[in-house]
Design an enzyme around this catalytic site. Structure first.
Site, PDB file in Angstrom:
ATOM      1  N   SER A   7      32.471 -15.483  63.930  1.00  0.00           N
ATOM      2  CA  SER A   7      32.321 -16.827  64.482  1.00  0.00           C
ATOM      3  C   SER A   7      33.667 -17.546  64.434  1.00  0.00           C
ATOM      4  O   SER A   7      34.212 -17.803  63.359  1.00  0.00           O
ATOM      5  CB  SER A   7      31.287 -17.605  63.681  1.00  0.00           C
ATOM      6  OG  SER A   7      31.366 -18.963  64.039  1.00  0.00           O
ATOM      7  N   HIS A  31      31.872 -14.596  68.738  1.00  0.00           N
ATOM      8  CA  HIS A  31      30.776 -15.577  68.677  1.00  0.00           C
ATOM      9  C   HIS A  31      31.380 -16.976  68.744  1.00  0.00           C
ATOM     10  O   HIS A  31      32.182 -17.365  67.888  1.00  0.00           O
ATOM     11  CB  HIS A  31      29.976 -15.393  67.387  1.00  0.00           C
ATOM     12  CG  HIS A  31      28.772 -16.281  67.280  1.00  0.00           C
ATOM     13  ND1 HIS A  31      27.567 -15.976  67.889  1.00  0.00           N
ATOM     14  CD2 HIS A  31      28.577 -17.468  66.663  1.00  0.00           C
ATOM     15  CE1 HIS A  31      26.693 -16.933  67.625  1.00  0.00           C
ATOM     16  NE2 HIS A  31      27.286 -17.873  66.890  1.00  0.00           N
ATOM     17  N   ASP A  33      30.645 -21.005  68.888  1.00  0.00           N
ATOM     18  CA  ASP A  33      29.644 -22.031  68.591  1.00  0.00           C
ATOM     19  C   ASP A  33      29.981 -23.324  69.307  1.00  0.00           C
ATOM     20  O   ASP A  33      31.004 -23.944  69.022  1.00  0.00           O
ATOM     21  CB  ASP A  33      29.612 -22.283  67.079  1.00  0.00           C
ATOM     22  CG  ASP A  33      29.015 -21.113  66.329  1.00  0.00           C
ATOM     23  OD1 ASP A  33      27.859 -20.773  66.613  1.00  0.00           O
ATOM     24  OD2 ASP A  33      29.724 -20.528  65.487  1.00  0.00           O
ATOM     25  N   MET A  35      28.932 -27.101  69.830  1.00  0.00           N
ATOM     26  CA  MET A  35      28.130 -28.179  69.221  1.00  0.00           C
ATOM     27  C   MET A  35      28.488 -29.513  69.877  1.00  0.00           C
ATOM     28  O   MET A  35      29.666 -29.786  70.100  1.00  0.00           O
ATOM     29  CB  MET A  35      28.442 -28.269  67.730  1.00  0.00           C
ATOM     30  CG  MET A  35      28.227 -26.970  66.983  1.00  0.00           C
ATOM     31  SD  MET A  35      28.692 -27.179  65.263  1.00  0.00           S
ATOM     32  CE  MET A  35      28.403 -25.514  64.646  1.00  0.00           C
ATOM     33  N   HIS A  64      27.041 -19.518  71.816  1.00  0.00           N
ATOM     34  CA  HIS A  64      25.834 -20.044  71.150  1.00  0.00           C
ATOM     35  C   HIS A  64      25.822 -21.551  71.372  1.00  0.00           C
ATOM     36  O   HIS A  64      26.586 -22.284  70.765  1.00  0.00           O
ATOM     37  CB  HIS A  64      25.921 -19.673  69.658  1.00  0.00           C
ATOM     38  CG  HIS A  64      24.878 -20.307  68.791  1.00  0.00           C
ATOM     39  ND1 HIS A  64      24.961 -20.325  67.406  1.00  0.00           N
ATOM     40  CD2 HIS A  64      23.711 -20.944  69.090  1.00  0.00           C
ATOM     41  CE1 HIS A  64      23.913 -20.945  66.899  1.00  0.00           C
ATOM     42  NE2 HIS A  64      23.141 -21.348  67.892  1.00  0.00           N
ATOM     43  N   MET A  66      24.600 -25.114  70.944  1.00  0.00           N
ATOM     44  CA  MET A  66      23.836 -26.033  70.081  1.00  0.00           C
ATOM     45  C   MET A  66      23.984 -27.414  70.705  1.00  0.00           C
ATOM     46  O   MET A  66      24.650 -28.299  70.174  1.00  0.00           O
ATOM     47  CB  MET A  66      24.404 -26.001  68.659  1.00  0.00           C
ATOM     48  CG  MET A  66      24.010 -24.750  67.895  1.00  0.00           C
ATOM     49  SD  MET A  66      25.061 -24.437  66.478  1.00  0.00           S
ATOM     50  CE  MET A  66      26.360 -23.508  67.276  1.00  0.00           C
ATOM     51  N   MET A 136      18.494 -18.021  63.495  1.00  0.00           N
ATOM     52  CA  MET A 136      19.376 -18.744  62.577  1.00  0.00           C
ATOM     53  C   MET A 136      18.893 -18.515  61.150  1.00  0.00           C
ATOM     54  O   MET A 136      17.711 -18.697  60.837  1.00  0.00           O
ATOM     55  CB  MET A 136      19.371 -20.248  62.874  1.00  0.00           C
ATOM     56  CG  MET A 136      19.983 -20.652  64.211  1.00  0.00           C
ATOM     57  SD  MET A 136      21.655 -20.041  64.485  1.00  0.00           S
ATOM     58  CE  MET A 136      22.540 -20.862  63.147  1.00  0.00           C
ATOM     59  N   GLY A 141      24.655 -26.012  62.865  1.00  0.00           N
ATOM     60  CA  GLY A 141      25.478 -27.215  62.773  1.00  0.00           C
ATOM     61  C   GLY A 141      26.764 -27.053  61.984  1.00  0.00           C
ATOM     62  O   GLY A 141      27.757 -27.685  62.315  1.00  0.00           O
ATOM     63  N   PHE A 142      26.737 -26.201  60.964  1.00  0.00           N
ATOM     64  CA  PHE A 142      27.930 -26.072  60.125  1.00  0.00           C
ATOM     65  C   PHE A 142      28.120 -24.627  59.676  1.00  0.00           C
ATOM     66  O   PHE A 142      27.135 -23.929  59.422  1.00  0.00           O
ATOM     67  CB  PHE A 142      27.810 -26.960  58.871  1.00  0.00           C
ATOM     68  CG  PHE A 142      27.702 -28.427  59.218  1.00  0.00           C
ATOM     69  CD1 PHE A 142      28.852 -29.193  59.375  1.00  0.00           C
ATOM     70  CD2 PHE A 142      26.468 -29.019  59.420  1.00  0.00           C
ATOM     71  CE1 PHE A 142      28.764 -30.538  59.725  1.00  0.00           C
ATOM     72  CE2 PHE A 142      26.360 -30.368  59.763  1.00  0.00           C
ATOM     73  CZ  PHE A 142      27.512 -31.127  59.922  1.00  0.00           C
ATOM     74  N   GLY A 143      29.382 -24.227  59.559  1.00  0.00           N
ATOM     75  CA  GLY A 143      29.688 -22.937  58.973  1.00  0.00           C
ATOM     76  C   GLY A 143      29.648 -23.063  57.449  1.00  0.00           C
ATOM     77  O   GLY A 143      29.534 -24.164  56.909  1.00  0.00           O
ATOM     78  N   GLY A 144      29.716 -21.914  56.779  1.00  0.00           N
ATOM     79  CA  GLY A 144      29.856 -21.919  55.328  1.00  0.00           C
ATOM     80  C   GLY A 144      28.600 -22.274  54.542  1.00  0.00           C
ATOM     81  O   GLY A 144      28.689 -22.597  53.359  1.00  0.00           O
ATOM     82  N   ASP A 175      22.468 -15.285  62.324  1.00  0.00           N
ATOM     83  CA  ASP A 175      23.628 -16.179  62.232  1.00  0.00           C
ATOM     84  C   ASP A 175      23.479 -17.161  61.072  1.00  0.00           C
ATOM     85  O   ASP A 175      22.543 -17.956  61.049  1.00  0.00           O
ATOM     86  CB  ASP A 175      23.717 -16.946  63.571  1.00  0.00           C
ATOM     87  CG  ASP A 175      24.939 -17.844  63.698  1.00  0.00           C
ATOM     88  OD1 ASP A 175      25.772 -17.874  62.773  1.00  0.00           O
ATOM     89  OD2 ASP A 175      25.045 -18.503  64.754  1.00  0.00           O
ATOM     90  N   GLY A 176      24.449 -17.080  60.141  1.00  0.00           N
ATOM     91  CA  GLY A 176      24.510 -18.068  59.069  1.00  0.00           C
ATOM     92  C   GLY A 176      24.472 -17.466  57.681  1.00  0.00           C
ATOM     93  O   GLY A 176      23.491 -16.829  57.301  1.00  0.00           O
ATOM     94  N   GLY A 177      25.568 -17.613  56.947  1.00  0.00           N
ATOM     95  CA  GLY A 177      25.602 -17.168  55.555  1.00  0.00           C
ATOM     96  C   GLY A 177      25.613 -15.667  55.370  1.00  0.00           C
ATOM     97  O   GLY A 177      25.138 -15.158  54.350  1.00  0.00           O
ATOM     98  N   GLY A 197      31.156 -15.924  59.974  1.00  0.00           N
ATOM     99  CA  GLY A 197      32.319 -16.805  60.094  1.00  0.00           C
ATOM    100  C   GLY A 197      33.170 -16.746  58.844  1.00  0.00           C
ATOM    101  O   GLY A 197      34.175 -16.033  58.778  1.00  0.00           O
ATOM    102  N   SER A 198      32.736 -17.476  57.823  1.00  0.00           N
ATOM    103  CA  SER A 198      33.509 -17.577  56.572  1.00  0.00           C
ATOM    104  C   SER A 198      33.812 -16.212  55.965  1.00  0.00           C
ATOM    105  O   SER A 198      34.930 -15.983  55.492  1.00  0.00           O
ATOM    106  CB  SER A 198      32.723 -18.388  55.540  1.00  0.00           C
ATOM    107  OG  SER A 198      32.168 -19.522  56.140  1.00  0.00           O
TER     108      SER A 198
HETATM  109  C1  DX5 Z   1      26.294 -22.482  62.473  1.00  0.00           C
HETATM  110  C2  DX5 Z   1      26.926 -21.526  63.451  1.00  0.00           C
HETATM  111  C3  DX5 Z   1      27.388 -20.264  62.856  1.00  0.00           C
HETATM  112  C4  DX5 Z   1      28.460 -20.410  61.805  1.00  0.00           C
HETATM  113  C5  DX5 Z   1      28.376 -19.252  60.878  1.00  0.00           C
HETATM  114  O1  DX5 Z   1      25.720 -23.545  63.162  1.00  0.00           O
HETATM  115  O2  DX5 Z   1      25.991 -21.187  64.473  1.00  0.00           O
HETATM  116  O3  DX5 Z   1      27.788 -19.342  63.853  1.00  0.00           O
HETATM  117  O4  DX5 Z   1      29.747 -20.503  62.343  1.00  0.00           O
HETATM  118  O5  DX5 Z   1      29.267 -19.458  59.841  1.00  0.00           O
HETATM  119  P1  DX5 Z   1      29.113 -18.745  58.426  1.00  0.00           P
HETATM  120  O6  DX5 Z   1      29.183 -17.270  58.651  1.00  0.00           O
HETATM  121  O7  DX5 Z   1      30.270 -19.268  57.668  1.00  0.00           O
HETATM  122  O8  DX5 Z   1      27.782 -19.157  57.858  1.00  0.00           O
HETATM  123 ZN    ZN Z   2      26.467 -19.522  65.874  1.00  0.00          ZN
END
Ligand code: DX5
Ligand code: ZN
Length: 221
Positions: A7, A31, A33, A35, A64, A66, A136, A141-144, A175-177, A197-198
């Protein structure tokens, strides 16, 4: 083979070329994102960034969305270079089937996304026509954020329904964590594409993190 989709939200924007090269060299999908500050309480990036990455990408671009009113923007994202576009069921609701067809009509793979609080059964009527499903494992909404463990059952339920419909080739993207530490259980639940992502861009060795996730189906018990 498990595909890994880093991401770009977690990339280093002042050295984006370097992070794009990492995806080109080691990963499977970009990927991206998008938003809008309304569908989710955060704003990321838009067309100029997607176009710049498309100009350098040697791997497919997965957008993706959002955003509210995704139907207004899918054509522009297709023109910007997306090969995959997903939108939230929560944003399109009863317009979802028509929007999936619109995206497919643009020559782009169409995916439906659900947040952790949307019952998986809500998208079952769309499964005969999707090219992929994005589940999801955090609230969009947020990474990490931290992976929500209940996501595993949700992945399994959608995988089971796709298989029951005779569509084993349709991948589930999650997607996510996600990172090397939990990739295996997510793949075992039925995921084929892992967004990360992270765990990729904040890693000491992004290539090693990507490889570990690509091999999540081969890890020993
Ligand atoms: C969250 C995004 C994800 C995000 C994933 O809304 O859709 O794609 O960037 O980030 P990590 O892998 O850090 O959870
Ligand atoms: Zn995403």
């Amino acid at each position: 083979m498990i595909q890994v989709a880093p991401s770009i939200l977690a990339a280093h924007f002042l050295q984006l070329q370097k992070d794009v090269d990492i995806v080109n060299e080691h990963a499977d999908i970009f990927h991206l994102d998008i938003m809008d500050g309304t569908f989710v309480p955060n704003i990321s990036f838009g067309f100029p960034v997607v176009e710049a990455i498309a100009g350098q990408a040697q791997k497919p671009l997965d957008v993706h969305l959002m955003i509210v009113h995704p139907e207004k923007y899918v054509e522009r994202f297709a023109k910007a270079g997306a090969q995959m576009i997903s939108f939230h069921y929560e944003a399109a609701k009863e317009g979802s089937a028509a929007l999936l067809k619109t995206i497919q009509g643009l020559g782009v793979k169409a995916g439906i996304v659900i947040n952790p609080d949307c019952p998986v059964q809500a998208i079952f009527p769309l499964l005969p026509m999707v090219d992929y499903v994005l589940i999801m494992s955090v609230f969009a909404g947020f990474g990490g954020q931290k992976f929500i463990p209940e996501s595993l059952e949700r992945i399994h339920a959608v995988r089971t329904e796709l298989d029951r419909l005779g569509r084993p080739e349709v991948p589930i993207e999650v997607d996510g964590g996600i990172g090397p530490a939990n990739a295996r259980e997510i793949v075992r639940a039925g995921a084929g594409i892992l967004v990360a992502g992270s765990s990729v861009f904040k890693a000491q060795d992004p290539a090693a993190a990507i490889l570990a996730m690509q091999q999540a189906d081969k890890m020993a018990e």
